[in-house]
Structure formats: structure tokens, C-alpha cells
Scaffold this motif. Structure first.
Motif, short mmCIF file in Angstrom:
data_model
loop_
_atom_site.label_atom_id
_atom_site.label_comp_id
_atom_site.label_asym_id
_atom_site.label_seq_id
_atom_site.Cartn_x
_atom_site.Cartn_y
_atom_site.Cartn_z
N PRO A 128 0.76 -1.26 0.11
CA PRO A 128 0.15 0.07 -0.06
C PRO A 128 0.67 1.33 -0.08
N VAL A 129 0.12 2.24 -0.42
CA VAL A 129 0.96 3.65 -0.71
C VAL A 129 0.35 4.57 0.46
N THR A 159 -2.79 14.25 1.90
CA THR A 159 -2.41 12.95 2.45
C THR A 159 -2.93 11.57 1.83
N ILE A 160 -2.17 10.79 1.23
CA ILE A 160 -2.68 9.64 0.19
C ILE A 160 -3.30 8.86 1.08
N GLY A 161 -4.56 8.49 0.86
CA GLY A 161 -5.14 7.40 1.44
C GLY A 161 -6.55 7.25 0.92
N PRO A 162 -7.39 6.49 1.45
CA PRO A 162 -8.66 6.21 0.84
C PRO A 162 -9.69 7.29 0.71
N ILE A 259 4.12 7.06 -12.62
CA ILE A 259 3.24 6.20 -11.94
C ILE A 259 2.05 5.64 -13.00
N CYS A 260 1.62 6.91 -13.84
CA CYS A 260 0.55 6.29 -15.05
C CYS A 260 0.97 5.52 -15.82
N ARG A 261 2.34 5.56 -16.27
CA ARG A 261 2.98 4.72 -17.43
C ARG A 261 3.17 3.11 -16.73
N ARG A 262 3.44 3.32 -15.57
CA ARG A 262 3.82 1.98 -14.75
C ARG A 262 2.68 1.12 -14.35
N VAL A 263 1.62 1.88 -13.80
CA VAL A 263 0.60 1.23 -13.23
C VAL A 263 -0.74 1.03 -13.88
N ASP A 264 -1.04 2.11 -14.92
CA ASP A 264 -2.02 1.82 -15.78
C ASP A 264 -1.95 1.09 -16.92
N GLU A 313 -6.40 6.48 -9.47
CA GLU A 313 -5.55 5.50 -10.22
C GLU A 313 -5.25 4.39 -8.81
N PHE A 314 -4.66 4.85 -7.85
CA PHE A 314 -4.30 4.16 -6.77
C PHE A 314 -5.79 3.56 -6.16
N ALA A 315 -6.75 4.12 -6.18
CA ALA A 315 -7.98 3.41 -5.51
C ALA A 315 -8.42 2.05 -6.63
N ALA A 316 -8.26 2.33 -7.89
CA ALA A 316 -8.53 1.53 -8.99
C ALA A 316 -7.61 0.04 -8.80
N ARG A 317 -6.78 0.26 -8.62
CA ARG A 317 -5.63 -0.71 -8.36
C ARG A 317 -5.35 -1.33 -6.96
N ASN A 318 -6.14 -0.71 -6.15
CA ASN A 318 -6.30 -1.27 -4.71
C ASN A 318 -4.84 -1.15 -4.08
#
Length: 320
Positions: A128-129, A159-162, A259-264, A313-318
Motif C-alpha cells: 500500500p501507498v 495525505t494519500i489514503g482512501p 506512475i501512470c505509465r507503470r500502473v495503468d 488510479e491508486f484506488a482502482a488498483r487497490n
């Protein structure tokens, strides 16, 4: 040009106003920019505290070079490749960004991604991030930080989080030399900033209070930008003390475009002409930019769009 020649160039008493013809101005610019490259490499390669000169020498030469470019005509340099703009963050810096947001060591991330960051996409979703970041976006009058000016800055914390929401926004405009009242603001076709937005405002390089505040924010929290190497390159030549803080590891850039290039996964299937890793394209896919809307290309607007898209994006990838 060797180091001694570069130091001599930067230390010379040159008055750009005495250079009146295009040939002299062009030669002066080329010499300045070659010296800047030599000086920055020598300073970066030297052990901390044992640099052969103060980084102020680099900043003063960059300031002088902007004056030369103004007198030559910055519009004539549109096809000249930027010499002071980094192409991207290093693999080690990309790995460190993951480590910071996952609160683990670089070695742990590199064990998954490889030292060349080839499998950084796997590392990003391995844990998690979380944590505070400061989103930053700047608008400039040129691609090259040794030739142009910062005229708009947007900044916001998150603050990154849900349930993350950006907060404490800042937006500022900064002035240009008076000649641009008649010539017009360079790159206005992109950022839409007009002379009326900048008239009477202090130039960014003269606004030490804003520079100090930005450096304090970036030293307290990692800074996130879409193509962070762009902001990083500009800050290296426009913020007093930034280069020293960056070298000491107190400033940590995080590139949301990477991040976009790596995760999406869509970035690997969409055609190149759609620019899938651009903020506008990415935001449309994540639903943070509605159909018919466009990226504003203004500092704070783009920061808010970037942070919302990263969060989606973070939410979509859990990943939260």
C-alpha cells in the motif's frame, strides 16, 4: 570547455546590453549554456561539502543567460534543443519514490523492480501507498530553465489514503521583463497567461519569500508533479538552496507521469498518438476530467487534476 574555463565564463563581468548583434548574442548564449552544463556536472559529482565552487555561481550565470536570450529574441530559439532540461528522473530516483510512499527501503523496492526499474510496475502494487505529498505545477515561458521564466506556480497538499482530499492550496503569478509588455507572454498559446496577469508582479527569481516557502514545503514532504523532471530542472536554476537540498536528499520528487505509465495498463495498449500518459488523457480515463473538458495548463488547476487522478488510479488498483 573544461572546468576552469567554465568557472572563468561564469565569473566574467559581462554586460549583455553591450552585445548588440545577433551573432554576438548567439555566441554568448552558446558559451553560457556550455559552461552551465560543465559547472552543474562538476558540482553534482563532487562529494557534499567539497564542491569546487558555490552553486550560486551556476544560478548567477543562468540569470545572466536569460537576459542574453531576451535580447536575442527567445522566439528565435524555439527550435534549439533545451540544454538545461532533464529528460527524466533516474532509475534510482524512481525506485526511491516508491520506497518513500510505501515506507520501506530502496533495497526492498529494488529487489522487486530490479536496479534498472524494469519491473517497477510490480513494485508499485506490491504494498500500500500512503503519506503526505505536495503537488506542484509550474507554467513557464520556455522549455529550457536557463532561457525562460517561471510565471505561475500552483501547490497543494494531500495525505494519500482512501479518503484523500487536497488542502491548503497556493497559486501565484510572477513578473517578466518589461519588453514582454509589447512582445507578449511567450507560450501564451499553451497556458493562456497574458501580460495583464503579470504586470507589476515581482519576478520569481526576485521573490525570495516564495522561493523559501516552496523549498520548505518540498523539504518537508515529497513533491509530486506530472513529469517531475521538468519542475526539478527548473527549480535547480530558479530556487535558491534547491540544488543543495536536492543533493542532500531532503527533496524527493515523485513523477505522476511515470506512475501512470507503470500502473495503468491502458498506457501500454492505447496508440501513441493518443498520448496515453499525458495528464489530460489519463484524467479522462479515470473520470477526473469529464468529456468535453480540457486540461487548463495553469498551476493550481493542473495540481488539483493530477492529485485527483493519482488518487483515482491508486484506488482502482487497490493500492491504498
Amino acid at each position: 570547455m573544461d572546468l576552469s574555463q567554465a568557472i572563468e565564463c561564469a565569473s566574467a563581468f559581462v554586460f549583455p546590453g553591450f552585445l548588440t548583434d545577433d551573432a554576438s548574442l548567439s555566441a554568448e548564449r552558446a558559451k553560457n549554456e556550455e559552461a552551465l552544463g560543465v559547472l552543474r556536472a562538476a558540482w553534482a559529482d563532487a562529494p557534499a561539502g567539497r564542491e569546487p565552487f558555490s552553486y550560486d555561481l551556476v544560478l548567477s550565470l543562468a540569470d545572466r543567460n536569460r537576459d542574453v536570450c531576451d535580447r536575442f529574441g527567445i522566439e528565435k530559439l524555439r527550435d534549439v534543443s533545451p540544454s538545461s532540461l532533464s529528460r527524466g528522473l533516474s532509475n534510482a530516483e524512481l525506485i526511491h519514490a516508491v520506497a518513500v510512499l510505501q515506507h520501506r527501503s530502496d533495497a526492498q523496492v529494488a529487489a522487486i523492480s530490479g536496479p534498472d526499474a524494469r519491473d517497477l510496475n510490480i513494485a508499485w502494487v506490491d504494498a500500500p501507498v500512503s503519506g503526505m505529498v505536495v503537488g506542484i505545477d509550474i507554467e513557464t515561458t520556455d522549455r529550457d530553465p536557463a532561457r525562460g521564466y517561471i510565471i505561475n506556480v500552483g501547490l497543494e497538499f494531500m495525505t494519500i489514503g482512501p479518503k484523500a482530499k487536497p488542502h491548503d492550496p497556493f497559486a501565484g503569478y510572477f513578473g517578466l521583463p518589461q519588453m514582454y509588455a509589447e512582445k507578449g507572454v511567450p507560450l501564451a498559446d499553451i497556458h493562456k497567461i497574458q501580460w495583464s496577469d503579470l504586470e507589476g508582479r515581482r519576478p520569481f527569481r526576485e521573490d525570495k519569500q516564495v522561493q523559501e516557502a516552496l523549498l520548505a514545503a518540498m523539504s518537508a514532504y515529497p513533491f509530486m508533479a506530472h513529469n517531475a523532471a521538468f519542475e526539478d530542472s527548473w527549480f535547480m536554476l530558479h530556487i535558491d538552496g534547491y540544488a543543495e537540498a536536492r543533493k542532500a536528499g531532503r527533496v524527493v520528487p515523485i513523477d505522476s507521469r511515470d506512475i501512470c505509465r507503470r500502473v495503468d495498463p491502458e498506457t501500454r495498449t492505447l496508440p501513441h498518438e493518443m498520448r496515453p500518459a499525458s495528464l489530460e488523457s489519463w484524467a479522462r480515463r479515470r473520470g477526473t476530467l469529464k468529456a468535453g473538458e480540457s486540461e487548463r495548463h495553469l498551476g493550481l488547476d493542473d495540481v488539483e487534476l493530477m492529485l485527483a487522478t493519482v488518487q483515482a488510479e491508486f484506488a482502482a488498483r487497490n493500492m491504498l
